[in-house]
Write a protein that holds these residues in place. Structure first.
Motif: not given
Length: 212
Positions: A89, A92, A106-107, A109-110
């Motif tokens: 989290w 991200g 970031a994508l 990770y999310f």
């Protein structure tokens, strides 16, 4: 008597031991991030295997815009626990909010965090929002594929369903309608709607005015 004395000394030492997590989180809640950073660094010295301390240290670094240091901390945590939800989290958020965002990173990770998050938790609507928003940002810049457009719509719709009273719901609903009407067919490899989010927001605002 000696046994009792030793027991009392150990008990007193345990009682006096610093509660790093409570103290650090209290400083975080007060927006004293530099002080919280010091507490969690101290905590890690006492227990280098404690991933909670390391996650919270990453958070203090993010809050101070020390994004590269935060990223290094997150990578270290995930090397030891690849499904650490907090680290995923924070990874991200860190890449989404830094001065020069890395939306693709970031994508990743999310999306890794997505199946691990409890669907009944408040964090679940958050992860749907961020994934939808990231794809939207990419649509304005690098472009997204047909499958990625599907994922953007899926997560945005889930966010709207979970947060029907959110301030941005009407705007997102209008965006969803716009995308569903204008999206190219599946044989188009990449779709770019505009080169900047500001321009798209201007277009959306114009559409909203026309509907009044």
């Amino acid at each position: 008597k000696k046994i009792i004395f030793i027991f009392l000394v150990i008990s007193q030492m345990s009682f006096a031991q610093k509660n790093y997590l409570n103290e650090g989180n209290k400083l975080l809640s007060e927006n004293k991030n530099a002080e919280a950073e010091n507490i969690f660094r101290e905590a890690i010295k006492t227990d280098n295997d404690n991933l909670i301390y390391k996650c919270q240290l990453a958070l203090t670094l993010m809050n101070q815009k020390k994004n590269e240091e935060a990223e290094a901390q997150i990578v270290e945590i995930l090397s030891k626990d690849s499904v650490n939800v907090a680290a995923l989290w924070y990874g991200g958020i860190n890449n989404f909010t830094k001065q020069k965002p890395n939306f693709r990173k970031a994508l990743v990770y999310f999306e890794k965090a997505f199946p691990l998050i409890n669907k009944n938790s408040g964090q679940f609507f958050g992860v749907n929002y961020f994934i939808g928003k990231i794809y939207r940002n990419l649509l304005y810049t690098d472009g997204i594929s047909y499958e990625e457009t599907n994922r953007m719509l899926e997560t945005y719709k889930e966010y709207v369903k979970l947060q029907p009273n959110a301030e941005d719901v009407n705007e997102i609903n209008n965006f969803i309608i716009k995308v569903e009407k204008q999206r190219p067919p599946s044989n188009v490899k990449k779709w770019v709607i505009a080169r900047s989010e500001q321009k798209v927001e201007e277009l959306i605002n114009e559409e909203l005015k026309e509907k009044k």
